[in-house]
Scaffold this active site. Structure first.
Site, mmCIF file in Angstrom:
data_model
loop_
_atom_site.group_PDB
_atom_site.id
_atom_site.type_symbol
_atom_site.label_atom_id
_atom_site.label_comp_id
_atom_site.label_asym_id
_atom_site.label_seq_id
_atom_site.Cartn_x
_atom_site.Cartn_y
_atom_site.Cartn_z
ATOM 1 N N HIS A 55 0.964 -1.065 0.068
ATOM 2 C CA HIS A 55 -0.021 0.150 0.096
ATOM 3 C C HIS A 55 0.788 1.051 0.089
ATOM 4 C CE1 HIS A 55 -2.249 -2.904 2.328
ATOM 5 N NE2 HIS A 55 -3.427 -2.535 1.775
ATOM 6 N N ASP A 58 2.448 1.901 3.364
ATOM 7 C CA ASP A 58 3.243 0.643 3.774
ATOM 8 C C ASP A 58 4.758 1.423 3.663
ATOM 9 O OD1 ASP A 58 1.153 -0.756 4.472
ATOM 10 O OD2 ASP A 58 1.549 -2.088 2.691
ATOM 11 N N MET A 89 2.678 -5.533 -7.152
ATOM 12 C CA MET A 89 1.196 -5.127 -7.037
ATOM 13 C C MET A 89 1.294 -3.908 -6.097
ATOM 14 S SD MET A 89 -1.428 -4.925 -4.593
ATOM 15 C CE MET A 89 -1.914 -6.513 -3.845
ATOM 16 N N GLU A 182 -10.895 -6.476 -5.315
ATOM 17 C CA GLU A 182 -10.926 -7.329 -4.322
ATOM 18 C C GLU A 182 -12.255 -7.289 -3.629
ATOM 19 O OE1 GLU A 182 -7.391 -7.579 -2.014
ATOM 20 O OE2 GLU A 182 -8.391 -8.818 -0.458
ATOM 21 N N LYS A 184 -15.108 -8.248 -0.786
ATOM 22 C CA LYS A 184 -15.116 -8.906 0.677
ATOM 23 C C LYS A 184 -16.313 -8.446 1.169
ATOM 24 C CE LYS A 184 -12.369 -8.599 5.067
ATOM 25 N NZ LYS A 184 -11.385 -8.038 5.888
ATOM 26 N N GLU A 218 -9.792 -13.481 -2.719
ATOM 27 C CA GLU A 218 -9.442 -14.019 -1.421
ATOM 28 C C GLU A 218 -9.862 -14.787 -0.754
ATOM 29 O OE1 GLU A 218 -7.385 -10.951 1.275
ATOM 30 O OE2 GLU A 218 -8.247 -11.974 2.883
ATOM 31 N N HIS A 221 -12.244 -14.096 2.255
ATOM 32 C CA HIS A 221 -13.166 -13.375 1.987
ATOM 33 C C HIS A 221 -14.417 -13.831 1.628
ATOM 34 C CE1 HIS A 221 -10.524 -9.322 1.559
ATOM 35 N NE2 HIS A 221 -10.406 -10.198 2.716
ATOM 36 N N ASP A 246 -5.312 -13.482 -3.709
ATOM 37 C CA ASP A 246 -4.730 -13.414 -2.181
ATOM 38 C C ASP A 246 -4.865 -14.526 -1.623
ATOM 39 O OD1 ASP A 246 -4.088 -10.889 -2.446
ATOM 40 O OD2 ASP A 246 -5.860 -10.153 -1.223
ATOM 41 N N ASP A 256 -12.380 -11.959 9.490
ATOM 42 C CA ASP A 256 -11.113 -12.301 8.484
ATOM 43 C C ASP A 256 -9.991 -12.630 9.254
ATOM 44 O OD1 ASP A 256 -9.947 -12.142 6.029
ATOM 45 O OD2 ASP A 256 -9.583 -9.985 6.465
ATOM 46 N N ASP A 258 -7.163 -14.332 8.220
ATOM 47 C CA ASP A 258 -5.758 -14.200 7.424
ATOM 48 C C ASP A 258 -4.860 -15.252 8.026
ATOM 49 O OD1 ASP A 258 -6.714 -12.367 5.722
ATOM 50 O OD2 ASP A 258 -6.057 -10.637 7.024
ATOM 51 N N ASP A 288 -1.816 -13.069 1.218
ATOM 52 C CA ASP A 288 -2.697 -11.963 2.047
ATOM 53 C C ASP A 288 -2.724 -12.638 3.473
ATOM 54 O OD1 ASP A 288 -3.165 -9.499 3.045
ATOM 55 O OD2 ASP A 288 -5.194 -9.538 1.831
#
Ligand code: GCO
Ligand code: MN
Ligand code: MN
Length: 387
Positions: A55, A58, A89, A182, A184, A218, A221, A246, A256, A258, A288
């Site tokens: 991102h 980040d 990405m 994406e 969710k 993902e 999700h 993802d 979620d 992950d 992810d």
């Protein structure tokens, strides 16, 4: 002897936010010290990954000056080249800052919607400068807790208008970027718009350049919504729309989670890897996910290794599935074609007349056994390592 060592050719990627996750959750604070983006690049490279994703914030703090931004980017690009890692990405953080509390593209506040375009243009510039192939849009806060205050039809129009703006921006700049959306279903909002792969695929067709746009599904999700992820990805593949993926692990119908890829629903993970490998999907295998909150830094790298290793083990299991004579024998029977009859099922006036008059042996169809029990048991045994 099988070698499950990850290599760049396997195209494994991680977001900076995944291995950089410090374990903060709604109930508790950070449990791990920060790891810098450059340390992440170095370590992932040594583990055999292909690249990283990020991102905007980040890497570059939201309040960085232009000169600070430039020196951070320069140093990061140098690290990528030093450690032979790719930047794959890019995406925009449109959820962390409090101003995004009612969403970004779909915020009721017109200034937030306009600021979203400004932030996305800057983040797209950053991604293009670093050579990204794909730009992801995850609508973290594009939704509501109550439909009393926001018109969902209007919100979809705002979202479309915003994305169309950015499609034209990318074209005007001449960036070779594709967009991947994406979906969710919820979290952090009570409900998020365009909650599934299917709804995102339908939305994409309404954009100014659908060919430039695909999905970034993902595991977690779709599973949160109780849906079959393999089927969702299949629909994207069948339409040439799987631009990115993802991968992670998730218990069905929960928050979620992950988790590490393959940590839950190992059979689902197997069918996913099998389909990705067989379909010729050439994009990155992006994890992810993040380490359990119980882990220290060593546990984080164990988590990263585990994601890649499990993928490679499942890939090898998919090969075995193809080599297993008993499994293939059953599949041959199941997939037996009646070519004459098949030819009759493409429409022509003559075929329609023939089909209307044809006498089917309905009792034979009623009594036919598909052998799925045996096939599934054989698949389970293969996964459990005894075949
Ligand atoms: C989530 C999402 C994010 C996105 C990421 C990239 O549930 O938090 O999966 O991790 O994938 O923001 O767009
Ligand atoms: Mn994601
Ligand atoms: Mn997620």
């Amino acid at each position: 002897m099988n070698d499950y060592t990850p290599k760049p050719e396997h195209k494994f990627t991680f977001g900076l936010w995944t291995v950089g996750n410090r374990g903060r959750d709604p109930f508790g604070d950070f449990v791990r010290p920060p790891v810098t983006p450059i340390q992440i690049v170095k370590k992932l490279s040594s583990l055999g990954a292909y690249g990283v994703n990020l991102h905007d914030n980040d890497l570059v703090p939201i309040d960085a000056s232009p000169s600070e931004r430039d020196s951070i980017v320069k140093e990061f690009k140098q690290a990528l080249s030093d450690y032979n890692m790719h930047f794959v990405m890019g995406t925009t953080n449109l959820f962390f800052d409090p101003l995004f509390k009612d969403g970004a593209f779909t915020s009721n506040h017109p200034q937030v919607r306009a600021f979203t375009l400004q932030k996305c243009m800057q983040a797209i510039d950053l991604a293009a400068e670093m050579g990204a192939e794909t730009y992801v849009f995850w609508g973290g806060r594009e939704g509501t807790e109550t439909d009393a205050g926001k018109d969902p039809i209007e919100a979809l129009k705002w979202f479309r208008d915003g994305i169309n703006f950015l499609i034209h921006y990318v074209k005007d700049q001449g960036y070779p970027l594709k967009f991947a959306f994406e979906p969710k279903p919820n979290e952090p909002r009570g409900d998020i718009y365009l909650p599934t792969v299917g709804s995102m695929l339908a939305f994409i067709e309404t954009l100014d350049d659908p060919a430039m746009c695909g999905v970034n599904p993902e595991v977690a999700h779709e599973n949160m919504a109780g849906l079959n992820f393999v089927h969702a990805v299949a629909q994207a593949i069948e339409r040439g729309k799987l631009f990115h993926i993802d991968l992670n692990g998730q218990k069905f119908s929960r928050y979620d989670q992950d988790f590490r890829f393959g940590a839950e629903d190992i059979k689902g993970a197997f069918f996913l890897v099998k389909m990705l490998e067989e379909s010729g999907y050439g994009g990155p295998r992006h994890f992810d996910a993040h380490a359990y909150r119980t882990e220290d830094e060593e546990g984080v790298w164990e988590f990263a290794k585990g994601c890649m290793r499990t993928y490679l083990i499942l890939r090898e299991k998919a090969n075995r599935f193809h080599q297993d004579e008993e499994i293939q024998g059953i599949l041959e029977q199941i997939h037996a074609w009646d070519t004459d009859l098949q030819a009759r099922t493409s429409y022509s006036k003559e075929n329609a007349d023939w089909l209307r008059a044809h006498a089917f042996d309905l009792d034979a169809l009623r009594n036919y056994g598909y052998q799925y029990e045996k096939l599934d048991q054989l698949t389970t045994e293969l996964l459990l390592g005894i075949r």
